[in-house]
Design a protein around this motif. Structure first.
Motif, short mmCIF file in Angstrom:
data_model
loop_
_atom_site.label_atom_id
_atom_site.label_comp_id
_atom_site.label_asym_id
_atom_site.label_seq_id
_atom_site.Cartn_x
_atom_site.Cartn_y
_atom_site.Cartn_z
N GLU A 114 47.11 42.47 39.14
CA GLU A 114 45.91 42.87 38.41
C GLU A 114 45.55 41.84 37.33
OE1 GLU A 114 44.99 47.55 38.35
OE2 GLU A 114 46.71 46.97 37.11
N LYS A 115 46.57 41.30 36.66
CA LYS A 115 46.32 40.29 35.62
C LYS A 115 45.74 39.02 36.22
CE LYS A 115 49.81 41.89 32.37
NZ LYS A 115 51.15 41.68 31.81
N VAL A 116 46.26 38.61 37.39
CA VAL A 116 45.74 37.42 38.06
C VAL A 116 44.27 37.64 38.45
CG1 VAL A 116 45.93 35.96 40.13
CG2 VAL A 116 47.99 36.63 38.88
N ILE A 117 43.98 38.80 39.00
CA ILE A 117 42.60 39.12 39.37
C ILE A 117 41.70 39.07 38.15
CG2 ILE A 117 41.08 40.97 40.22
CD1 ILE A 117 43.45 41.79 42.11
N GLU A 118 42.15 39.64 37.05
CA GLU A 118 41.38 39.64 35.81
C GLU A 118 41.13 38.21 35.31
OE1 GLU A 118 39.53 40.67 32.13
OE2 GLU A 118 39.70 41.66 34.07
N GLN A 119 42.16 37.37 35.37
CA GLN A 119 42.01 35.98 34.94
C GLN A 119 40.98 35.24 35.79
OE1 GLN A 119 46.04 34.65 35.28
NE2 GLN A 119 46.68 35.50 33.31
N ARG A 120 41.03 35.48 37.08
CA ARG A 120 40.09 34.77 37.98
C ARG A 120 38.68 35.35 37.88
NH1 ARG A 120 44.31 33.47 42.91
NH2 ARG A 120 45.58 32.10 41.60
N ARG A 121 38.59 36.62 37.54
CA ARG A 121 37.27 37.25 37.36
C ARG A 121 36.57 36.68 36.14
NH1 ARG A 121 34.92 41.44 34.57
NH2 ARG A 121 36.85 41.96 33.48
N THR A 122 37.33 36.36 35.10
CA THR A 122 36.73 35.92 33.84
C THR A 122 36.81 34.41 33.63
OG1 THR A 122 38.83 36.32 32.69
CG2 THR A 122 37.24 38.13 32.72
N ALA A 123 37.29 33.67 34.63
CA ALA A 123 37.51 32.22 34.46
C ALA A 123 36.22 31.42 34.34
CB ALA A 123 38.36 31.68 35.61
N ASP A 171 46.15 43.57 52.67
CA ASP A 171 44.76 43.11 52.49
C ASP A 171 43.90 44.21 51.86
OD1 ASP A 171 45.04 40.54 53.35
OD2 ASP A 171 44.12 40.84 55.32
N LEU A 172 44.08 45.43 52.36
CA LEU A 172 43.30 46.56 51.85
C LEU A 172 43.59 46.81 50.38
CD1 LEU A 172 41.45 49.02 52.10
CD2 LEU A 172 43.40 50.29 53.07
N LEU A 173 44.86 46.84 50.04
CA LEU A 173 45.24 47.10 48.65
C LEU A 173 44.75 45.99 47.73
CD1 LEU A 173 46.64 48.81 46.54
CD2 LEU A 173 48.81 47.78 47.21
N PHE A 174 44.88 44.75 48.16
CA PHE A 174 44.42 43.62 47.37
C PHE A 174 42.92 43.72 47.08
CE2 PHE A 174 42.68 39.22 47.39
CZ PHE A 174 43.21 38.80 46.19
N HIS A 175 42.14 43.98 48.11
CA HIS A 175 40.69 44.08 47.91
C HIS A 175 40.32 45.33 47.12
CE1 HIS A 175 40.71 40.97 51.06
NE2 HIS A 175 39.60 40.59 50.48
#
Length: 199
Positions: A114-123, A171-175
């Motif tokens: 979740e932290k990685v996703i957040e970082q890439r969302r706000t990069a 894949d489902l959980l990641f998305h």
């Protein structure tokens, strides 16, 4: 439960206090036989205060009690693990724990993801990662990807290839984690909703 209170000259054993839900360690105290008996009787965690030289029920002044859920002893019978439902912050400083940490749920690797996703969302626009590109395409594309992955997971569930089923499930959980963040939520919000239903 057999506790060896005689191992130390003072008749005390360490009592590690853990939140029954989040599994976070909240504090460390000490108990003698009388403190343990009172804890079991009142269902509120009571320690022996080495500084005050008396029994001390956590929350007796602040109201921030530690409501007992379970007590276990370790393999040497000289340390207690006490599961509790805390009422308010545990530390006298006002912190959730005596290590100045938030007492919130942690989902292991999924929380890291979740932290990685957040970082890439706000990069910003310089990020060319797959996650960043999905957020750039918007909520409709993200929701569509979740739908596609859900269908692929269902198809694999009906087959006998466990490897492919796990692959599509991942894949489902990641998305889905991406979709949650696109909607302004995290796994903690889903946990809270499930807990509400459980009651």
């Amino acid at each position: 439960m057999k506790i060896d209170f005689n191992k130390n000259a003072d008749g005390l054993v360490p009592a590690i206090v853990q939140d029954a839900t989040t599994k976070n360690v909240l504090m460390l105290g000490y108990m003698n036989e009388e403190a343990l008996a009172k804890t079991q009787e009142t269902k509120k965690v009571t320690f022996y205060s080495r500084s005050k030289q008396r029994l001390w029920t956590k929350g007796e002044e602040s109201g921030n009690f530690l409501n007992l859920v379970d007590i276990k002893n370790d393999c040497d019978n000289d340390t207690l693990l006490i599961s509790v439902n805390p009422v308010g912050p545990t530390c006298h400083t006002g912190s959730d724990t005596c290590w100045n940490e938030e007492n919130t749920s942690n989902f292991g690797f999924l929380s890291q993801l979740e932290k990685v996703i957040e970082q890439r969302r706000t990069a910003g626009s310089g990020d060319t990662s797959y996650v960043a590109s999905l957020f750039e395409k918007g909520i409709n594309k993200i929701a569509q990807k979740v739908g596609e992955e859900a269908v692929e997971t269902v198809i694999e569930a009906k087959d006998n290839n466990d490897e492919l089923f796990l692959y599509e499930s991942a894949d489902l959980l990641f998305h889905y984690l991406i979709l949650l963040q696109a909607k302004g939520f995290t796994l903690k919000d889903i946990e809270a909703e499930l807990q509400k239903r459980h009651r």
